[in-house]
Each structure stands twice: as C-alpha cells, then as structure tokens.
Design a protein around this motif. Structure first.
Motif, PDB file in Angstrom:
ATOM      1  N   UNK A   1       0.807  -1.200   0.011  1.00 65.84           N
ATOM      2  CA  UNK A   1      -0.052  -0.023  -0.060  1.00 65.84           C
ATOM      3  C   UNK A   1       0.861   1.158   0.087  1.00 65.84           C
ATOM      4  N   UNK A   2       2.367   1.107   0.654  1.00 70.32           N
ATOM      5  CA  UNK A   2       3.107   2.578   0.490  1.00 70.32           C
ATOM      6  C   UNK A   2       3.818   2.558  -0.710  1.00 70.32           C
ATOM      7  N   UNK A   3       3.447   1.830  -1.616  1.00 64.96           N
ATOM      8  CA  UNK A   3       4.410   1.854  -3.114  1.00 64.96           C
ATOM      9  C   UNK A   3       3.543   2.496  -3.990  1.00 64.96           C
ATOM     10  N   UNK A   4       4.277   3.101  -4.723  1.00 67.79           N
ATOM     11  CA  UNK A   4       3.729   4.142  -5.818  1.00 67.79           C
ATOM     12  C   UNK A   4       4.550   4.163  -7.067  1.00 67.79           C
ATOM     13  N   UNK A   5       4.141   3.927  -8.095  1.00 71.15           N
ATOM     14  CA  UNK A   5       4.814   3.702  -9.554  1.00 71.15           C
ATOM     15  C   UNK A   5       4.346   4.913 -10.377  1.00 71.15           C
ATOM     16  N   UNK A   6       5.301   5.631 -11.181  1.00 73.57           N
ATOM     17  CA  UNK A   6       4.841   6.324 -11.912  1.00 73.57           C
ATOM     18  C   UNK A   6       5.652   5.845 -13.454  1.00 73.57           C
ATOM     19  N   UNK A   7       4.806   5.933 -14.463  1.00 75.19           N
ATOM     20  CA  UNK A   7       5.300   5.605 -15.942  1.00 75.19           C
ATOM     21  C   UNK A   7       5.478   6.764 -16.638  1.00 75.19           C
ATOM     22  N   UNK A   8       6.533   7.123 -17.011  1.00 79.29           N
ATOM     23  CA  UNK A   8       6.736   8.182 -17.905  1.00 79.29           C
ATOM     24  C   UNK A   8       7.438   7.957 -19.308  1.00 79.29           C
ATOM     25  N   UNK A   9       6.618   7.696 -20.356  1.00 73.65           N
ATOM     26  CA  UNK A   9       7.054   7.452 -21.579  1.00 73.65           C
ATOM     27  C   UNK A   9       7.832   8.884 -22.124  1.00 73.65           C
ATOM     28  N   UNK A  10       8.890   8.342 -22.911  1.00 71.99           N
ATOM     29  CA  UNK A  10       9.721   9.389 -23.431  1.00 71.99           C
ATOM     30  C   UNK A  10       9.209   9.706 -24.990  1.00 71.99           C
ATOM     31  N   UNK A  11       9.131  10.883 -25.438  1.00 72.52           N
ATOM     32  CA  UNK A  11       8.803  11.025 -26.764  1.00 72.52           C
ATOM     33  C   UNK A  11       9.844  10.655 -27.689  1.00 72.52           C
ATOM     34  N   UNK A  12      11.153  10.851 -27.274  1.00 71.79           N
ATOM     35  CA  UNK A  12      12.583  10.378 -28.139  1.00 71.79           C
ATOM     36  C   UNK A  12      13.436   9.637 -27.315  1.00 71.79           C
ATOM     37  N   UNK A  13      14.057   8.588 -27.812  1.00 73.49           N
ATOM     38  CA  UNK A  13      15.154   8.231 -27.035  1.00 73.49           C
ATOM     39  C   UNK A  13      16.368   7.713 -28.220  1.00 73.49           C
ATOM     40  N   UNK A  14      17.379   7.413 -27.649  1.00 73.93           N
ATOM     41  CA  UNK A  14      18.495   6.899 -28.646  1.00 73.93           C
ATOM     42  C   UNK A  14      19.141   5.927 -27.882  1.00 73.93           C
ATOM     43  N   UNK A  15      19.535   4.771 -28.561  1.00 74.16           N
ATOM     44  CA  UNK A  15      20.537   3.892 -27.719  1.00 74.16           C
ATOM     45  C   UNK A  15      21.585   3.892 -28.885  1.00 74.16           C
TER      46      UNK A  15
END
Length: 148
Positions: A68-82
């Motif tokens: 119950x104490x855990x919180x997750x936030x997903x943040x998609x990146x518009x651009x990325x490069x590997x």
C-alpha cells in the motif's frame, strides 16, 4: 537516524520519520515510500499495471514496507536513442526510491528482482537499467494533499 519530536510516533516503527510541521493544506504527516519511476520509450508494449503490482509485491518482500505504501509512475519518453540508433532498441530505466538505512545486500537484491521482473515482461530488444536510490530521512517529506 534522529529521534522523533516528543509525542510523535513513526509509521511502522522506525521506518519513517515525521516532519515538524505539515505543508499548508496537507492532511497526512506520514512519510510514504517507495517511489518507483519508470522512464521508457514511447509505444513500448509493457503491461504497466502488472509490472507495477509485481514490483510493489517484491519490494514489500525485500524491505520493511507494505504494498500500500508503494507508488509507481510511468513516464513515456517522446524520443530516445540507444548508441548510434542503428539497432532501434527500446529503453527502460527504473529508479526505485526508498528511505535510507537499508543494507547494500537488500538494495542489491531489490535491484536484481526488479530487473528480473522487467526482463520477463519485455518482448522486444531493449536497453534496460534499474537503480535503487535512497532518500535522506532528514530532508524527505511526503504529504497527502487534499486538493481544492
């Protein structure tokens, strides 16, 4: 860890400290962690709810916290490069923020378990990283703002 102000009790024993004064409008004094931040390539096929639920459960198994104490936030990146971009790999970077004071072994186990959970859920080539970072108990505060 410093002592709590007289007359205050920590949530779940010594897991959390409370601030001297609440923020204006806040309704809770408790510190609530962990915070899980998942930065990822936009359009990545990942069962976010399933991943978050699994990570919340395994965090509670490794450190002294509750699901119950855990919180997750997903943040998609518009651009990325590997690398040079030729391979077209996706990117997933996970940061698990917990209160300071856990052992290196606990943090390493948590890192390994989150990484394994992520690897099991990805069906595409990806550059992935997991880091467990510590929040300073003296300076971190969390409140449940009631809104307006």
């Amino acid at each position: 860890m410093s002592a709590l102000p007289e007359g205050r009790a920590a949530a779940r024993g010594s897991v959390a400290e409370l601030s001297e004064e609440p923020c204006a409008g806040s309704v809770s004094w408790e510190v609530s962690v962990p915070q899980i931040l998942v930065d990822h390539s936009a359009g990545l096929a990942l069962d976010q709810a399933g991943f978050a639920e699994e990570v919340h459960r395994l965090i509670a198994e490794v450190i002294d916290t509750t699901v119950a104490d855990c919180k997750t936030l997903f943040r998609p990146a518009g651009r990325h490069l590997v690398g040079d971009g030729a391979a077209g790999r996706a990117v997933v970077l996970v940061e698990v923020k917990i209160l300071a004071g856990r052992s290196t072994a606990q943090r390493a186990e948590l890192t390994a378990r989150v990484l394994a959970a992520l690897e099991a859920r990805l069906d595409v080539p990806a550059a992935i990283g997991v880091e467990v970072t510590e929040l300073d108990r003296e300076t971190y505060r969390f409140v449940r703002h009631p809104g307006r």
